[in-house]
Motif scaffolding. Structure first.
Motif, PDB file in Angstrom:
ATOM      1  N   LYS A  72      19.146   4.122  -2.405  1.00  0.00           N
ATOM      2  CA  LYS A  72      19.064   4.231  -4.003  1.00  0.00           C
ATOM      3  C   LYS A  72      17.909   5.273  -4.193  1.00  0.00           C
ATOM      4  N   TYR A  73      16.885   5.319  -3.533  1.00  0.00           N
ATOM      5  CA  TYR A  73      15.670   6.140  -3.816  1.00  0.00           C
ATOM      6  C   TYR A  73      15.938   7.241  -3.097  1.00  0.00           C
ATOM      7  N   ALA A  74      16.900   7.555  -2.480  1.00  0.00           N
ATOM      8  CA  ALA A  74      17.351   9.063  -1.496  1.00  0.00           C
ATOM      9  C   ALA A  74      15.949   9.286  -0.810  1.00  0.00           C
ATOM     10  N   ALA A  75      15.643   8.414  -0.128  1.00  0.00           N
ATOM     11  CA  ALA A  75      14.432   8.385   0.850  1.00  0.00           C
ATOM     12  C   ALA A  75      14.852   9.501   2.062  1.00  0.00           C
ATOM     13  N   ASP A  76      14.122  10.413   2.340  1.00  0.00           N
ATOM     14  CA  ASP A  76      14.142  11.338   3.630  1.00  0.00           C
ATOM     15  C   ASP A  76      13.336  10.592   4.583  1.00  0.00           C
ATOM     16  N   VAL A  77      12.501   9.845   4.668  1.00  0.00           N
ATOM     17  CA  VAL A  77      11.620   9.317   5.626  1.00  0.00           C
ATOM     18  C   VAL A  77      11.324   7.736   5.137  1.00  0.00           C
ATOM     19  N   LEU A  78      11.314   6.898   6.248  1.00  0.00           N
ATOM     20  CA  LEU A  78      10.874   5.609   5.981  1.00  0.00           C
ATOM     21  C   LEU A  78       9.679   5.481   6.889  1.00  0.00           C
ATOM     22  N   VAL A  79       8.490   5.213   6.377  1.00  0.00           N
ATOM     23  CA  VAL A  79       7.486   4.886   7.130  1.00  0.00           C
ATOM     24  C   VAL A  79       7.038   3.368   6.973  1.00  0.00           C
ATOM     25  N   PHE A 136      18.133   2.780  11.003  1.00  0.00           N
ATOM     26  CA  PHE A 136      18.186   3.890   9.753  1.00  0.00           C
ATOM     27  C   PHE A 136      18.172   4.917  10.164  1.00  0.00           C
ATOM     28  N   LYS A 137      17.989   5.361  11.231  1.00  0.00           N
ATOM     29  CA  LYS A 137      17.864   6.798  11.665  1.00  0.00           C
ATOM     30  C   LYS A 137      19.090   7.694  11.410  1.00  0.00           C
ATOM     31  N   ASP A 138      20.059   7.083  11.021  1.00  0.00           N
ATOM     32  CA  ASP A 138      21.427   7.841  10.650  1.00  0.00           C
ATOM     33  C   ASP A 138      21.094   8.404   9.260  1.00  0.00           C
ATOM     34  N   ILE A 139      20.244   7.795   8.471  1.00  0.00           N
ATOM     35  CA  ILE A 139      20.264   8.410   6.981  1.00  0.00           C
ATOM     36  C   ILE A 139      18.884   8.881   6.762  1.00  0.00           C
ATOM     37  N   CYS A 140      17.940   8.721   7.565  1.00  0.00           N
ATOM     38  CA  CYS A 140      16.503   9.386   7.211  1.00  0.00           C
ATOM     39  C   CYS A 140      15.768   9.192   8.511  1.00  0.00           C
ATOM     40  N   GLU A 141      14.626  10.128   8.424  1.00  0.00           N
ATOM     41  CA  GLU A 141      13.637   9.494   9.385  1.00  0.00           C
ATOM     42  C   GLU A 141      12.992   8.522   9.566  1.00  0.00           C
ATOM     43  N   VAL A 142      12.656   7.982  10.728  1.00  0.00           N
ATOM     44  CA  VAL A 142      11.858   6.465  10.626  1.00  0.00           C
ATOM     45  C   VAL A 142      10.585   7.033  11.475  1.00  0.00           C
ATOM     46  N   VAL A 143       9.585   6.650  10.868  1.00  0.00           N
ATOM     47  CA  VAL A 143       8.139   6.787  11.354  1.00  0.00           C
ATOM     48  C   VAL A 143       7.532   5.637  11.421  1.00  0.00           C
TER      49      VAL A 143
END
Ligand code: C2G
Length: 130
Positions: free
Chosen positions: A84-91, A103-110
């Protein structure tokens, strides 16, 4: 442009929360924060938050690094929120290490290390003992 998303309860806001939000923000140029709803906390924790979701949301929204806030209604909606928020990175803090790798298939996960020796629970105990 890069959008970062992070989540938390942020109850009895403290320096560990601030450091996490500042570091999360440094991973992109737009920071979106999901603040966990009172009802979500009731389901996952043994005590209710000291501050209500409206108060916690207002505090997070007022922080300089934060561009947008929303109420996180369920842990199961993470994928939906990332999209929904078109996030490129989840921290997330490393107390969640490995838990959001799906969720690594849709964004970077840190996962970032937590600030040592401070927590909402410790603060409540400290204040209660004064
Ligand atoms: N944090 C930190 N250092 C501390 C305490 C907290 O870096 N000493 C970070 C946590 O790792 C987290 C953020 O601050 O990234 C918010 O912490 P909490 O309010 O404890 O978040 P939590 O209840 O784990 O909620 O969907 C996930 C949940 O909403 C996360």
């Amino acid at each position: 442009s890069r959008t970062v998303i992070t989540f938390g309860t942020f109850d009895v806001f403290h320096i560990g929360h601030l450091r996490m939000i500042e570091r999360a923000g440094s991973y992109g140029d737009r920071l979106v924060v999901g603040v966990s709803a009172d009802e979500l906390n009731r389901r996952k924790k043994d005590r209710d938050p000291v501050f209500s979701e409206g108060e916690r949301l207002a505090i997070i929204a007022a922080l300089k690094p934060v561009d947008e806030v929303f109420l996180e209604e369920s842990l199961e909606l993470k994928r939906h929120y990332i999209e929904k928020y078109a996030a490129d990175v989840l921290v997330m803090g490393d107390d969640w290490a490995g838990r959001f790798d799906e969720f690594k298939d849709i964004c970077e996960v840190v996962y970032l290390p937590r600030t040592p020796a401070i927590s909402t629970t410790a603060l409540i105990e400290k204040i209660a003992s004064v």
